[in-house]
Design a protein around this motif. Structure first.
Motif, PDB file in Angstrom:
ATOM      1  N   GLU A  78       1.041  -1.012   0.041  1.00  0.00           N
ATOM      2  CA  GLU A  78      -0.080  -0.066   0.036  1.00  0.00           C
ATOM      3  C   GLU A  78       0.849   1.303  -0.118  1.00  0.00           C
ATOM      4  O   GLU A  78       0.793   2.056  -0.629  1.00  0.00           O
ATOM      5  N   ARG A  79       1.931   1.246   0.868  1.00  0.00           N
ATOM      6  CA  ARG A  79       2.918   2.402   1.013  1.00  0.00           C
ATOM      7  C   ARG A  79       3.540   2.625  -0.539  1.00  0.00           C
ATOM      8  O   ARG A  79       3.939   3.756  -1.125  1.00  0.00           O
ATOM      9  N   ARG A  80       4.015   1.412  -1.164  1.00  0.00           N
ATOM     10  CA  ARG A  80       4.655   1.548  -2.354  1.00  0.00           C
ATOM     11  C   ARG A  80       3.626   2.264  -3.476  1.00  0.00           C
ATOM     12  O   ARG A  80       3.834   3.044  -4.174  1.00  0.00           O
ATOM     13  N   SER A  81       2.357   1.667  -3.275  1.00  0.00           N
ATOM     14  CA  SER A  81       1.134   2.263  -4.173  1.00  0.00           C
ATOM     15  C   SER A  81       1.096   3.926  -4.016  1.00  0.00           C
ATOM     16  O   SER A  81       1.044   4.423  -5.192  1.00  0.00           O
ATOM     17  N   ASP A  82       1.015   4.191  -2.903  1.00  0.00           N
ATOM     18  CA  ASP A  82       0.878   5.468  -2.570  1.00  0.00           C
ATOM     19  C   ASP A  82       2.036   6.321  -3.310  1.00  0.00           C
ATOM     20  O   ASP A  82       1.487   7.345  -3.967  1.00  0.00           O
ATOM     21  N   ILE A  83       3.158   6.165  -3.365  1.00  0.00           N
ATOM     22  CA  ILE A  83       4.217   6.993  -3.778  1.00  0.00           C
ATOM     23  C   ILE A  83       4.091   6.813  -5.245  1.00  0.00           C
ATOM     24  O   ILE A  83       4.448   7.484  -6.041  1.00  0.00           O
ATOM     25  N   LYS A  84       3.988   5.522  -5.716  1.00  0.00           N
ATOM     26  CA  LYS A  84       3.885   5.156  -7.155  1.00  0.00           C
ATOM     27  C   LYS A  84       2.753   6.041  -7.841  1.00  0.00           C
ATOM     28  O   LYS A  84       2.917   6.418  -9.128  1.00  0.00           O
ATOM     29  N   VAL A  85       1.649   6.139  -7.154  1.00  0.00           N
ATOM     30  CA  VAL A  85       0.590   6.937  -7.862  1.00  0.00           C
ATOM     31  C   VAL A  85       0.990   8.508  -7.926  1.00  0.00           C
ATOM     32  O   VAL A  85       0.612   9.094  -9.154  1.00  0.00           O
ATOM     33  N   LEU A  86       1.782   9.019  -7.119  1.00  0.00           N
ATOM     34  CA  LEU A  86       2.285  10.253  -7.079  1.00  0.00           C
ATOM     35  C   LEU A  86       3.266  10.513  -8.414  1.00  0.00           C
ATOM     36  O   LEU A  86       3.305  11.613  -9.106  1.00  0.00           O
ATOM     37  N   ALA A  87       4.077   9.551  -8.278  1.00  0.00           N
ATOM     38  CA  ALA A  87       5.103   9.515  -9.250  1.00  0.00           C
ATOM     39  C   ALA A  87       4.703   9.394 -10.706  1.00  0.00           C
ATOM     40  O   ALA A  87       5.220   9.717 -11.731  1.00  0.00           O
ATOM     41  N   ASP A  88       3.492   8.818 -10.873  1.00  0.00           N
ATOM     42  CA  ASP A  88       2.800   8.634 -12.137  1.00  0.00           C
ATOM     43  C   ASP A  88       1.888   9.855 -12.553  1.00  0.00           C
ATOM     44  O   ASP A  88       1.251   9.734 -13.632  1.00  0.00           O
ATOM     45  N   ASN A  89       1.723  10.754 -11.593  1.00  0.00           N
ATOM     46  CA  ASN A  89       0.845  11.944 -11.706  1.00  0.00           C
ATOM     47  C   ASN A  89       1.244  12.792 -12.799  1.00  0.00           C
ATOM     48  O   ASN A  89       2.215  13.356 -12.665  1.00  0.00           O
ATOM     49  N   SER A  90       0.733  12.844 -13.784  1.00  0.00           N
ATOM     50  CA  SER A  90       1.087  13.778 -14.873  1.00  0.00           C
ATOM     51  C   SER A  90       1.250  15.255 -14.545  1.00  0.00           C
ATOM     52  O   SER A  90       2.071  16.175 -15.171  1.00  0.00           O
ATOM     53  N   VAL A  91       0.167  15.646 -13.717  1.00  0.00           N
ATOM     54  CA  VAL A  91       0.466  17.183 -13.305  1.00  0.00           C
ATOM     55  C   VAL A  91       1.773  17.362 -12.522  1.00  0.00           C
ATOM     56  O   VAL A  91       2.377  18.302 -12.699  1.00  0.00           O
ATOM     57  N   PHE A  92       2.020  16.360 -11.611  1.00  0.00           N
ATOM     58  CA  PHE A  92       3.200  16.521 -10.669  1.00  0.00           C
ATOM     59  C   PHE A  92       4.411  16.292 -11.683  1.00  0.00           C
ATOM     60  O   PHE A  92       5.369  17.103 -11.500  1.00  0.00           O
ATOM     61  N   VAL A  93       4.309  15.530 -12.529  1.00  0.00           N
ATOM     62  CA  VAL A  93       5.498  15.293 -13.335  1.00  0.00           C
ATOM     63  C   VAL A  93       5.848  16.402 -14.272  1.00  0.00           C
ATOM     64  O   VAL A  93       6.880  16.928 -14.620  1.00  0.00           O
ATOM     65  N   GLU A  94       4.702  17.029 -14.889  1.00  0.00           N
ATOM     66  CA  GLU A  94       4.846  18.084 -15.549  1.00  0.00           C
ATOM     67  C   GLU A  94       5.519  19.496 -14.800  1.00  0.00           C
ATOM     68  O   GLU A  94       6.343  20.356 -15.299  1.00  0.00           O
TER      69      GLU A  94
END
Length: 244
Positions: A78-94
């Motif tokens: 679950e903790r891995r999934s939390d940070i993976k979701v953020l790393a894949d967030n297009s708004v965050f990446v941009e």
């Protein structure tokens, strides 16, 4: 009357023959045999019962251990999934991409900070930060400035494998156990991917994992579950014990 007396005497003689008196020697011998037989029977019963008890105990311990392992693995997933979701967030990446290109618009920093805060505000992480590809803290709270060297050493591996990586458990100055989690942050540019940096967060093991391990599922004054990790040539217990 004489006939009745003879008949009664005959009945008495027959009864004495049917139930002969037990001599004191025979009675003592019987008691001695029973006395010697009792520990033999007890020893035989214990010898047969102990392996069965041991199998039952080991089976229960194996079940408890498997349940604890599954719970910890699910929690870490679950903790891995939390940070993976953020790393894949297009708004965050941009936003990170523009920041890395030298854009100093405060709104970019606010967007990145807000999304980082969502990790510890929503999912209970202790802290979160954005790291440069070299491991330098770009945005994060004050605690993220004290990154362990072993965590920095994991960054190249996480980038090469493009996977979320778990750091080793570390102790704060007050003795509280934490685990760092890092995720590489890539931006796709046509056929290539550019490493923008890393998302790093930190989770406490005290509030959930250690608290759960202190609750033994069956009545037991001595049952313990130990979490250990290797440090050089030593095996170190990292969780607090029930009996302390």
């Amino acid at each position: 009357y004489d006939w009745a007396w003879h008949i009664e005497a005959l009945y008495s003689a027959l009864a004495s023959l049917a139930n002969p008196p037990i001599s004191s020697r025979r009675l003592g011998l019987a008691i001695l045999c029973l006395t010697l037989l009792t520990p033999v029977l007890g020893t035989a019963f214990v010898s047969l019962r102990i392996p069965q008890i041991e199998r039952e105990v080991f089976s229960n311990l194996e079940t408890i251990t498997r349940l604890n392992v599954d719970l910890i693995e699910n929690w870490l997933d679950e903790r891995r999934s939390d940070i993976k979701v953020l790393a894949d967030n297009s708004v965050f990446v941009e936003a990170v991409s523009k920041l890395r290109q030298g854009n100093r618009d405060p709104r970019l920093t606010d967007t990145i900070s807000r999304l980082l805060r969502s990790l510890y505000d929503t999912h209970g992480h202790e802290m979160a930060a954005l790291l440069s590809p070299e491991g330098r803290v770009l945005i994060g709270n004050d605690h993220t400035l004290l990154l362990p060297d072993r965590l920095i050493a994991l960054l190249p591996q996480a980038a090469a494998m493009r996977q979320v990586m778990l750091g080793e458990v570390t102790l704060t100055n007050d003795g509280e156990a934490h685990m760092y989690i890092i995720a590489p942050l890539f931006q796709n540019t046509g056929e290539n991917s550019v490493l923008l940096g890393f998302v790093m967060n930190c989770v406490s093991l005290e509030s959930f994992i250690f608290k759960h391990l202190k609750n033994w599922p069956t009545p037991s004054p001595s049952g313990e579950t130990l979490l250990v990790q290797r440090e050089k040539n030593d095996i170190v217990v990292i969780n607090t014990l029930r009996q302390q």
